[in-house]
Design a protein around this motif. Structure first.
Motif, PDB file in Angstrom:
ATOM      1  N   ARG A 113      -2.141  11.112   0.682  1.00  0.00           N
ATOM      2  CA  ARG A 113      -3.450  10.458   0.639  1.00  0.00           C
ATOM      3  C   ARG A 113      -3.263   8.959   0.856  1.00  0.00           C
ATOM      4  O   ARG A 113      -2.423   8.332   0.204  1.00  0.00           O
ATOM      5  CB  ARG A 113      -4.064  10.733  -0.733  1.00  0.00           C
ATOM      6  CG  ARG A 113      -5.420  10.158  -0.960  1.00  0.00           C
ATOM      7  CD  ARG A 113      -5.883  10.575  -2.357  1.00  0.00           C
ATOM      8  NE  ARG A 113      -7.089   9.876  -2.735  1.00  0.00           N
ATOM      9  CZ  ARG A 113      -7.467   9.697  -3.981  1.00  0.00           C
ATOM     10  NH1 ARG A 113      -6.747  10.163  -4.977  1.00  0.00           N
ATOM     11  NH2 ARG A 113      -8.583   9.055  -4.226  1.00  0.00           N
TER      12      ARG A 113
ATOM     13  N   ALA B  41     -15.228   4.522  -0.090  1.00  0.00           N
ATOM     14  CA  ALA B  41     -13.930   4.077   0.419  1.00  0.00           C
ATOM     15  C   ALA B  41     -13.637   4.929   1.648  1.00  0.00           C
ATOM     16  O   ALA B  41     -14.228   5.993   1.837  1.00  0.00           O
ATOM     17  CB  ALA B  41     -12.846   4.258  -0.631  1.00  0.00           C
ATOM     18  N   THR B  42     -12.734   4.459   2.479  1.00  0.00           N
ATOM     19  CA  THR B  42     -12.294   5.243   3.626  1.00  0.00           C
ATOM     20  C   THR B  42     -10.906   5.757   3.312  1.00  0.00           C
ATOM     21  O   THR B  42      -9.994   4.964   3.035  1.00  0.00           O
ATOM     22  CB  THR B  42     -12.287   4.392   4.914  1.00  0.00           C
ATOM     23  OG1 THR B  42     -13.618   3.938   5.160  1.00  0.00           O
ATOM     24  CG2 THR B  42     -11.795   5.198   6.102  1.00  0.00           C
ATOM     25  N   GLU B  43     -10.756   7.081   3.298  1.00  0.00           N
ATOM     26  CA  GLU B  43      -9.471   7.691   2.970  1.00  0.00           C
ATOM     27  C   GLU B  43      -9.009   8.605   4.084  1.00  0.00           C
ATOM     28  O   GLU B  43      -9.819   9.264   4.740  1.00  0.00           O
ATOM     29  CB  GLU B  43      -9.573   8.492   1.670  1.00  0.00           C
ATOM     30  CG  GLU B  43      -9.835   7.615   0.465  1.00  0.00           C
ATOM     31  CD  GLU B  43      -9.447   8.281  -0.844  1.00  0.00           C
ATOM     32  OE1 GLU B  43      -8.626   9.232  -0.836  1.00  0.00           O
ATOM     33  OE2 GLU B  43      -9.969   7.848  -1.868  1.00  0.00           O
TER      34      GLU B  43
ATOM     35  N   PHE C  23      -4.100   1.546   6.538  1.00  0.00           N
ATOM     36  CA  PHE C  23      -4.141   2.561   5.494  1.00  0.00           C
ATOM     37  C   PHE C  23      -2.907   2.396   4.615  1.00  0.00           C
ATOM     38  O   PHE C  23      -1.790   2.308   5.119  1.00  0.00           O
ATOM     39  CB  PHE C  23      -4.168   3.968   6.098  1.00  0.00           C
ATOM     40  CG  PHE C  23      -5.518   4.353   6.633  1.00  0.00           C
ATOM     41  CD1 PHE C  23      -6.459   4.926   5.799  1.00  0.00           C
ATOM     42  CD2 PHE C  23      -5.843   4.134   7.964  1.00  0.00           C
ATOM     43  CE1 PHE C  23      -7.711   5.288   6.281  1.00  0.00           C
ATOM     44  CE2 PHE C  23      -7.086   4.488   8.458  1.00  0.00           C
ATOM     45  CZ  PHE C  23      -8.021   5.064   7.609  1.00  0.00           C
TER      46      PHE C  23
ATOM     47  N   CYS D  61     -10.328  12.324   7.649  1.00  0.00           N
ATOM     48  CA  CYS D  61     -10.609  10.955   7.251  1.00  0.00           C
ATOM     49  C   CYS D  61     -12.012  10.970   6.665  1.00  0.00           C
ATOM     50  O   CYS D  61     -12.936  11.501   7.280  1.00  0.00           O
ATOM     51  CB  CYS D  61     -10.517  10.030   8.460  1.00  0.00           C
ATOM     52  SG  CYS D  61     -10.407   8.300   8.008  1.00  0.00           S
TER      53      CYS D  61
ATOM     54  N   ASP E  76      -7.340  -0.333   3.488  1.00  0.00           N
ATOM     55  CA  ASP E  76      -7.499  -1.654   2.905  1.00  0.00           C
ATOM     56  C   ASP E  76      -8.206  -2.508   3.951  1.00  0.00           C
ATOM     57  O   ASP E  76      -7.597  -2.878   4.965  1.00  0.00           O
ATOM     58  CB  ASP E  76      -6.136  -2.257   2.553  1.00  0.00           C
ATOM     59  CG  ASP E  76      -6.245  -3.616   1.890  1.00  0.00           C
ATOM     60  OD1 ASP E  76      -7.198  -4.373   2.211  1.00  0.00           O
ATOM     61  OD2 ASP E  76      -5.378  -3.939   1.065  1.00  0.00           O
TER      62      ASP E  76
ATOM     63  N   ALA F 148      -5.547   5.145   1.612  1.00  0.00           N
ATOM     64  CA  ALA F 148      -6.840   4.464   1.551  1.00  0.00           C
ATOM     65  C   ALA F 148      -6.810   3.262   2.484  1.00  0.00           C
ATOM     66  O   ALA F 148      -5.795   2.557   2.565  1.00  0.00           O
ATOM     67  CB  ALA F 148      -7.140   4.012   0.125  1.00  0.00           C
TER      68      ALA F 148
ATOM     69  N   VAL G 137      -1.602   6.172  -1.177  1.00  0.00           N
ATOM     70  CA  VAL G 137      -2.163   6.267  -2.524  1.00  0.00           C
ATOM     71  C   VAL G 137      -1.327   7.215  -3.368  1.00  0.00           C
ATOM     72  O   VAL G 137      -0.856   6.857  -4.444  1.00  0.00           O
ATOM     73  CB  VAL G 137      -3.641   6.740  -2.490  1.00  0.00           C
ATOM     74  CG1 VAL G 137      -4.161   6.999  -3.902  1.00  0.00           C
ATOM     75  CG2 VAL G 137      -4.508   5.741  -1.758  1.00  0.00           C
TER      76      VAL G 137
END
Length: 147
Positions: free
Chosen positions: A75, A62-64, A85, A57, A79, A77, A88
């Protein structure tokens, strides 16, 4: 429970003060020992081929969440409005190899074996550019996305 998690809770923490992306790295194993007893060292110190889930993570602009269950890499992301999450994409290395970039900490080169030194020199001779952040999550993320 039936699983053990091995993780680095904050990879790249030495970069926090300069606002470089950092992250958490994790892998999940099925326990070898009985779930009725405490975990043992043998439950977690295992070869990578025993991993059933792995990922990271990344916390930055952004946090992915990037994760694999053994087949493919996905992948997601975060929100912030939903607190969830969202998917993506599937992550695939570019077919052509991507950008001509290599990433390693050359500050450790005095401890490298000759084949590694030779490979890095060959990258430089072939026109590859060095890109090294010092946060494994950031460096791996760039490599996965761009080759």
């Amino acid at each position: 429970g039936p699983f053990c998690v091995d993780f680095d809770p904050l990879d790249g923490s030495s970069n926090i003060d300069c606002n470089v992306s950092v992250g958490s790295i994790f892998s999940v194993y099925r326990r070898k020992s009985s779930a009725e007893k405490p975990c043992t060292v043998d439950d977690i110190l295992r070869p990578g081929t025993d991993v059933i889930v792995a990922g990271y993570c990344m916390y930055g602009a952004a946090t992915e969440l990037v994760i694999t269950f053994g087949t493919g890499v996905q992948r997601f992301a975060l929100d912030p409005a939903l607190g969830e999450f969202l998917f993506v994409s599937d992550v695939k290395m570019p077919q052509d190899g991507g950008k001509k970039i290599f990433s390693c900490n050359e500050g450790n080169s005095l401890q490298w074996d000759a084949p590694i030194l030779n490979f890095v020199e060959a990258c430089k001779d072939d026109g590859y550019s060095a890109r090294y952040v010092g946060s494994m999550v950031s460096d791996v993320h760039r490599t996965l996305l761009y080759g």
